[in-house]
Structure formats: structure tokens, C-alpha cells
Design a protein around this motif. Structure first.
Motif, short mmCIF file in Angstrom:
data_model
loop_
_atom_site.label_atom_id
_atom_site.label_comp_id
_atom_site.label_asym_id
_atom_site.label_seq_id
_atom_site.Cartn_x
_atom_site.Cartn_y
_atom_site.Cartn_z
N ARG A 390 6.55 -1.26 -15.68
CA ARG A 390 5.70 -1.13 -14.49
C ARG A 390 4.39 -1.89 -14.69
O ARG A 390 3.88 -2.53 -13.77
CB ARG A 390 5.43 0.36 -14.22
CG ARG A 390 4.71 0.61 -12.90
CD ARG A 390 4.50 2.08 -12.66
NE ARG A 390 5.73 2.76 -12.26
CZ ARG A 390 6.40 3.62 -13.02
NH1 ARG A 390 5.97 3.90 -14.25
NH2 ARG A 390 7.50 4.19 -12.59
N LYS A 395 9.58 -3.73 -10.61
CA LYS A 395 9.82 -2.65 -9.66
C LYS A 395 10.66 -1.55 -10.30
O LYS A 395 11.72 -1.82 -10.86
CB LYS A 395 10.51 -3.18 -8.41
CG LYS A 395 9.66 -4.15 -7.61
CD LYS A 395 10.40 -4.63 -6.36
CE LYS A 395 9.54 -5.60 -5.56
NZ LYS A 395 10.26 -6.09 -4.35
N ILE A 396 10.17 -0.31 -10.20
CA ILE A 396 10.86 0.84 -10.78
C ILE A 396 11.34 1.73 -9.63
O ILE A 396 10.57 2.06 -8.72
CB ILE A 396 9.93 1.63 -11.70
CG1 ILE A 396 9.29 0.71 -12.76
CG2 ILE A 396 10.68 2.78 -12.37
CD1 ILE A 396 10.28 0.03 -13.67
N ALA A 397 12.60 2.13 -9.68
CA ALA A 397 13.17 2.98 -8.64
C ALA A 397 12.62 4.40 -8.75
O ALA A 397 12.26 4.86 -9.85
CB ALA A 397 14.69 2.99 -8.74
N GLU A 398 12.57 5.10 -7.64
CA GLU A 398 12.06 6.47 -7.62
C GLU A 398 13.00 7.43 -8.33
O GLU A 398 12.57 8.40 -8.94
CB GLU A 398 11.84 6.92 -6.18
CG GLU A 398 10.73 6.17 -5.45
CD GLU A 398 9.37 6.39 -6.11
OE1 GLU A 398 9.12 7.52 -6.60
OE2 GLU A 398 8.56 5.44 -6.14
N THR A 490 18.15 -1.87 -19.86
CA THR A 490 17.78 -1.33 -18.56
C THR A 490 19.01 -1.12 -17.70
O THR A 490 20.00 -1.85 -17.83
CB THR A 490 16.81 -2.26 -17.80
OG1 THR A 490 17.48 -3.51 -17.51
CG2 THR A 490 15.55 -2.52 -18.61
N ILE A 492 19.90 -1.25 -13.70
CA ILE A 492 19.27 -1.84 -12.52
C ILE A 492 20.09 -1.58 -11.26
O ILE A 492 21.31 -1.43 -11.32
CB ILE A 492 19.04 -3.36 -12.70
CG1 ILE A 492 20.37 -4.09 -12.85
CG2 ILE A 492 18.12 -3.63 -13.88
CD1 ILE A 492 20.23 -5.61 -12.85
N SER A 495 19.72 -4.63 -4.38
CA SER A 495 19.90 -4.42 -2.93
C SER A 495 20.64 -5.60 -2.31
O SER A 495 20.81 -6.65 -2.92
CB SER A 495 18.55 -4.25 -2.25
OG SER A 495 17.85 -5.48 -2.24
N GLU A 499 16.77 -7.76 -3.88
CA GLU A 499 15.71 -7.11 -4.65
C GLU A 499 16.32 -6.30 -5.80
O GLU A 499 17.41 -5.74 -5.68
CB GLU A 499 14.90 -6.18 -3.76
CG GLU A 499 14.06 -6.90 -2.72
CD GLU A 499 13.19 -5.94 -1.94
OE1 GLU A 499 12.12 -6.36 -1.50
OE2 GLU A 499 13.60 -4.77 -1.79
N GLU A 501 15.58 -3.29 -8.73
CA GLU A 501 14.76 -2.20 -9.23
C GLU A 501 15.38 -1.67 -10.52
O GLU A 501 16.62 -1.59 -10.64
CB GLU A 501 14.68 -1.06 -8.21
CG GLU A 501 13.86 -1.39 -6.97
CD GLU A 501 13.74 -0.19 -6.05
OE1 GLU A 501 12.65 0.03 -5.52
OE2 GLU A 501 14.75 0.53 -5.90
N THR A 503 16.27 1.36 -12.75
CA THR A 503 16.47 2.80 -12.54
C THR A 503 16.34 3.60 -13.82
O THR A 503 16.08 4.81 -13.78
CB THR A 503 17.86 3.05 -11.94
OG1 THR A 503 18.87 2.59 -12.85
CG2 THR A 503 18.02 2.32 -10.61
#
Length: 685
Positions: A390, A395-398, A490, A492, A495, A499, A501, A503
């Protein structure tokens, strides 16, 4: 960030953080490859051996033993000094020593973190073979040495973190192998584990076979010489009639060896027989089992998968090295009678049935602490890893999700860093769906773009995701290089618009960079000791590696050597035991280490009996026995102890324990010792 940018940035910082990289490491006009140096492993009476760090205590003791064995030691180097030591010349630098002594090989015994500089000096001066036995060399220092080796065709490396190489017929030893167990004979041995290789040597010696070469691959992540390179020496050595491999979890050296064996058998009318033992069958996922390289990176096969692959190629895999001697005698007899060494109708078939039809083994996993620190590795909490990304704008997913896997790790076979990609993040599907894409530190934009395309295809993402993918890979590799990571994994999510993110993340760092060279202090400070298993922390303070197992855990284990400790846990479980821990005391077993081991193991209330499995190599068996007896008395142990001592002065050590009158049983045979220890633990449960 482009691959060019972070590669150039790392190279620039490397010259500051480490030592200046020399502009040229070979004066040869012939363009060759590192593979051309495999022939340099053929040591013998002709080999002129130089010692770097010659006058140090360890080098002096080792040189005396090697000279007495028959090794042709011609002198050594002590920086800035000219003189004599052990009746041999001492010279101020390697360049002068090469000019005056004309060595064929160098044994490096330079103390502290000077080993890397010593290796570079030996490579620069084109010494044909260098052997580095030191542990705890920072991974990224080794990667730099490996890159240097790839640029030349004069010097071969054995090590690091290994006992070295020995040729019995030529009485040539470079390393610290315990000489009393070696016998000139007909078995070639290549091993990741030092202590397990000694067990293999002892077993083949007891069987009357002896050895030709014993070549150590070593337990580090990157090895100067691997299984396949050693096998090429064994193939063409007329005195080598049978071959033993000692492997373990981590990397794909065993799989590369299986592929080589398949090709070898196709081109050979009467192939030499192969046997193997693979440690870490019961090792918990994600844990470092003593050796720096004994852990599975993304895409690595499990120990069971390695065994199955080797067996498919006719390799007889046993579950304990004690079986290697007699097993190889049977295979050699079959080869002599025209059976071609095929395992299908001999002891290999018997072993395969025994291995795969035994009762279901209990599943043992390590404690759940995600930050459990072990020798050579610092594993961050997932949130810490995500925070690092970050901070770099990733970009980090919620919420967490499975998604796809993208990692930066190492291709151990090619000895290079690599991007690892898989269309799924499920661990059970990591092998063989993941693919590795190795890269040099000086990648250009064209090669980077080509790699991004390949990674995108493997991840099964569309072209519109390539820019985001390139940016993420750039950040991961920059982090990998600048912070000296082992593996950055990671998960990931991609989308439809391209994009990306992250996870989830798991980051592993090489703590040797801090421990030996005081680099990466900011990373080391992220360690949260309070959240770790107390026994593991206590063992680390004593210089030992400990992994606490979950489950019944009725049997404590104390073993000297990571490979031997892995194999001990595997073998006990296969025989119905329930190990409470993995404990590697390191390469020595003194009163102090044994006492500390007993204290740590007995602090676990589940332990009903203790199994001590010690191979006395450089430490004598009677000294080990005395240490066990003194520790037993000092601690007033109440749980029964079973001791198996093998190695130097093993009979004296066993006798001391048997006649002590204490609640300790002593055995020579692993089978008898294991049976007794399991019974005592089960009876007390």
C-alpha cells in the motif's frame, strides 16, 4: 516502474550496500558457460589445494586432517601476510598464491561475512574449484556470486552451507566430512543434507561397499553444484557403480535429477542403479526446516511428489538412510546378473509396496503462528505485507479472495530470481500449474515486455491488464531486491477493465542479511517476538531450530542436523509415532546444546518420552554420551529417554549410556531405537 528502472536501481544500491562488483571475472578469450566447469569436480591425488583463511583455528584443524588423509595441500592465504604455516607457504592474496602455488582448488575458511569476498577473489583469479562451507551467507550476496559464475567458464563452486566434496580413491577432501566413516569403494553420493550424507556413507561402508565421491549440494536456497551436475560426474566415473541421492523439501533439484535419470537410462544399455532418501515428507507447509533452503516456494513439489517422480524413473526410495547400504548391495547384484538395475523386480518394488501400503500417516501441522521465526527466514504478518505494498501505491482489495497467484521468488535450478505466476491461488493446484519466468538483474524493456506477455498468458488475463500487471511486478521486484526478500507471494484479483487489486500477501525475508551483515534493520524490526511460540524463540537463542507440532505430540525429538531431523520425524510417524517437535541442535551436540534441548523439549507437557538421534561426526560419540548423561542428571529428567548414537566412537558412547544406571536406553539401530521410543511414549499416554 519498468523492469529496467528497478534493475538498474538495485544494481546501483548493491554496489553501496555490498562490495563493489568487479568489472571482469575472467581473462579467458574463450566464451563458455558455467556448465563447462562440471569437469572441475573430478578431484583426486592430482588436485593442488589452497586454503583461504589458512591460519585460522578451523582452517588449521581441517588442513591437518586433510593432509593426514592424503590431500595435496600446497599452502594458503592470509591477507597481507607472507610466511609459513603447517610447514607450507602463506601468501598475502589469492592472485599471488595462484601465481606461485598454481592451485587447482580452494577451500574457503574465511571468517564472518568475508566468505563472499573470498569467493569473488577466487573466481576472479580463475581457480578451477572453490568450496565454501560457511552457513548464513545472505541470499542476495549468493545471487550476486551466482550471476558472476554464469558469466565465466573457469571456476566451479561447491556450496555454500555444505560439508564439501571428497574423493576417496584420490584421498582428496575439500570440506569437513568426518573421515573415519569413508572407505574407498563404488558408491557415488550427492546430498543436500550433511548429516544424512554421513548416515549414507556409514551405511554403505558397513555394507562393505564404500564410496567414490561424496558431493554436497548443501542446504541453502542456491547451490553452486546441484544433483544433475554431480550425476554427470558419476555417470562417467568407472569406479562409481551405484548412485545415492539425499534430497529434501524445497526447490526442484530432485525432479531435475529424475528427468536426467530418465534420459540416462535411455542412452545406457546397463545403467547404474539409483537409491534415494527424501527428507521432509511430514514437514508442515510453509515452515523452514532447519536448512535455509528447506521450505517450499510457490510452485515447488512436496516431498511425496518428489518421491513419486523418482520412483517412476526406477529410483529406489527408502525412508531411512540406514537401509541404503544393504539395498544398494542387492541392486548391484541384480545389475551384475543382467537385471539392468531395474527396481521393478528387485528391492525397489518391495520398497514401493512398503511405502505406499502402510497405514495412513497422521497429519501433522505446525502451530498456527504466522510469524513463527526460524533460522534464516522472517515471515511477516499478512497485514504487514499488504501495508508495504500500500505504501508503494499498490491497490489493496477490501476483502480477501482466492483469485490468481503472482510472486517473486527464485528458480533454484537456473540459480536466478524469477516471476512465478499461476491462474489459481489454491495451494493444492500450485504444482504444476504455476510457471516461473527467470530474469537477470539487467533486464531491458524489450525482454521485460516479452515476460509480461508470458505472465499475462499464464494468469489468463486480457491485454488490457498488462499495464497494471507490469506496474505490480515492478513494485514486487523492486521490493524483492532492495529489501533482500526470499519470496514475495500475492493473491490478486483482476477486473474486466484490467485493474488489479492484491487480495492477500505472504512475504518472506532473509534475516541472514541482518544477522551476519547488519543490513535491512527496518525489515528485521517488523518481527513480533511476543506472538511467536516461546519454545521456538528459546531454541533460536541457543542457535537451534525448533518447530512445535500440533496433534498428540507425545514424543520429543532431539537431533543434530536439519536433514537428519526431518528424516527422523518422517520415520517416526511412518512407524506409528507422534513427534511433538522438530529440533535441530545444529552441526554439533555438546553438553550445553543437549541440556538446552532437553529443557525446551520437556517444557511441552505433552511429551511422554524423548528420542535423541545423534550422528557423531566431528564430535565423538563418547563425548556426546557424556553430555547426555550430565544434562540428564542436571535437569533431573523424569521422562524416559532413548538414545541412538552413530558415528565416531559410537560403541563407546552406547556403552557409557547403557552402564550409567539412568533411565536411558541406548541403541545402534534406528529401527530398534524408534520402536522403543514409540512404545515408551504410547505406554505413558
Amino acid at each position: 516502474m519498468s523492469l529496467t528502472a528497478f534493475s538498474q536501481g538495485w544494481r546501483a544500491s548493491s554496489r553501496i550496500v555490498h562490495s563493489a562488483t568487479r568489472s571482469s571475472f575472467s581473462t579467458s578469450t574463450k566464451l563458455g558457460a558455467y556448465e563447462d566447469t562440471i569437469k572441475n569436480l573430478k578431484i583426486g591425488k592430482h588436485t593442488r589445494v589452497l586454503y583461504q583463511g589458512f591460519t585460522g583455528r578451523q582452517a588449521t584443524a581441517n588442513a591437518k586432517e586433510s593432509i593426514a588423509y592424503g590431500t595435496n595441500v600446497v599452502g594458503g592465504v592470509k591477507p597481507g601476510t607472507t610466511g609459513e604455516h603447517l610447514g607450507l607457504p602463506v601468501l598475502p592474496d589469492v592472485r599471488t598464491a595462484v601465481k606461485e602455488l598454481k592451485p587447482d582448488a580452494s577451500a574457503i575458511y574465511v571468517p564472518g561475512n568475508g566468505t563472499v569476498a573470498a569467493m569473488e577473489e577466487a573466481i576472479e583469479n580463475e581457480i578451477s574449484l572453490i568450496v565454501a562451507v560457511a552457513e548464513h551467507i545472505p541470499l542476495h550476496d549468493v545471487m550476486r556470486v551466482q550471476q558472476i559464475l554464469r558469466t565465466q567458464s573457469k571456476t566451479r563452486l561447491v556450496g555454500a552451507n555444505c560439508p564439501g566434496i571428497i574423493n576417496t580413491w584420490g584421498r582428496c577432501r575439500l570440506g569437513f566430512q568426518p573421515l573415519p566413516f569413508f572407505k574407498d569403494g563404488n558408491i557415488g553420493i550427492v546430498a543436500k543434507s550433511g548429516t544424512l550424507s554421513y548416515e549414507a556413507v556409514a551405511s554403505t561402508t558397513r555394507a562393505g561397499l564404500g564410496q567414490t565421491y561424496c558431493i554436497s549440494m548443501g542446504g541453502d536456497i542456491l547451490a553452486g553444484t546441484n544433483f544433475v551436475e554431480a550425476l554427470e560426474i558419476f555417470e562417467h566415473d568407472d569406479q562409481t557403480e551405484g548412485i545415492v541421492l539425499v534430497g529434501e523439501i524445497g526447490g526442484r533439484a530432485e525432479i531435475d535429477a529424475a528427468e536426467w535419470i530418465r534420459a540416462y537410462k535411455k542412452r545406457t544399455a546397463n545403467p547404474k542403479p539409483f537409491m534415494a532418501v527424501i527428507g521432509g515428507v511430514e514437514s508442515p507447509t510453509g515452515r523452514v526446516m532447519g536448512h535455509a533452503g528447506a521450505w517450499r516456494s510457490p510452485g515447488d513439489a512436496t516431498a511425496r511428489e518428489k518421491i513419486a517422480i523418482l520412483e517412476k524413473e526406477g529410483v529406489v526410495v527408502v525412508d531411512h538412510p540406514e537401509k541404503l547400504g544393504e539395498g544398494m548391495k542387492k541392486l548391484l547384484a541384480g545389475r551384475s546378473s543382467g537385471a539392468g538395475g531395474k527396481a521393478a523386480s528387485g528391492p525397489g518394488a518391495m520398497q514401493k509396496r512398503g511405502y505406499h501400503t502402510m497405514r495412513t500417516r497422521p497429519t501433522i501441522v505446525a502451530s498456527n503462528s504466522p510469524t513463527a521465526a526460524q533460522k534464516r527466514t522472517l515471515i511477516l504478518k499478512p497485514q504487514q505485507a499488504l501495508d508495504m505494498l500500500r505504501d508503494r501505491g499498490v491497490k489493496i482489495a477490501e476483502s480477501k479472495g482466492s483469485g490468481k497467484m503472482l510472486a517473486v521468488s527464485i528458480d533454484r535450478s537456473k540459480r536466478m530470481p524469477a516471476i512465478v505466476a499461476s491462474p489459481t491461488s489454491e495451494p493444492s493446484q500450485m504444482f504444476p500449474q504455476s510457471r516461473r519466468y527467470e530474469f537477470e538483474y539487467g533486464s531491458n524493456d524489450a525482454s521485460a515486455d516479452e515476460m509480461i506477455t508470458k505472465v499475462a498468458e499464464r494468469l489468463q488475463v486480457s491485454d488490457n491488464a498488462k499495464p497494471a500487471l507490469k506496474e505490480l511486478i515492478g513494485n514486487l521486484v523492486d521490493l524483492y531486491m532492495t529489501k533482500e526478500a526470499q519470496a514475495l507471494r500475492t493473491n490478486i484479483a483482476v477486473s474486466e477493465t484490467g485493474e488489479i487489486e492484491v487480495t492477500d500477501a505472504q512475504f518472506r525475508f532473509d534475516d541472514a542479511a541482518f544477522r551476519s551483515s547488519k543490513r535491512q534493520q527496518d525489515i528485521h524490526q517488523l518481527r513480533d517476538i511476543e506472538s511467536e511460540v516461546p519454545e521456538e524463540v528459546a531454541a533460536e537463542k541457543e542457535g537451534m531450530a525448533y518447530v512445535k507440532m500440533s496433534g498428540p505430540g507425545t514424543l520429543g525429538t532431539i537431533v543434530n542436523g536439519a536433514g537428519l531431523a526431518m528424516n527422523t520425524v518422517d520415520a517416526l510417524i511412518a512407524r506409528g509415532g507422534h513427534p511433538a517437535n522438530f529440533l535441530d541442535t545444529g552441526g554439533k551436540a555438546t553438553k550445553e546444546t543437549i541440556k538446552a534441548s532437553f529443557q525446551i523439549v520437556t517444557s511441552d507437557p505433552r511429551v511422554k518420552a524423548i528420542f535423541v538421534n545423534i550422528f557423531g561426526g566431528l564430535t565423538l560419540g563418547d563425548m556426546i554420551a557424556n553430555g547426555i548423561l550430565l544434562a540428564f542428571k542436571d535437569l533431573d529428567l523424569k521422562v524416559p529417554v532413548v538414545v541412538r548414537i552413530r558415528g565416531t566412537n559410537e560403541a563407546d558412547g552406547q556403552k557409557l549410556i547403557q552402564e550409567s544406571g539412568l533411565k536411558i536406553d541406548a541403541f545402534d539401530s534406528f529401527e530398534e531405537a524408534a520402536e522403543r521410543a514409540i512404545k515408551l511414549a504410547n505406554d505413558a499416554s
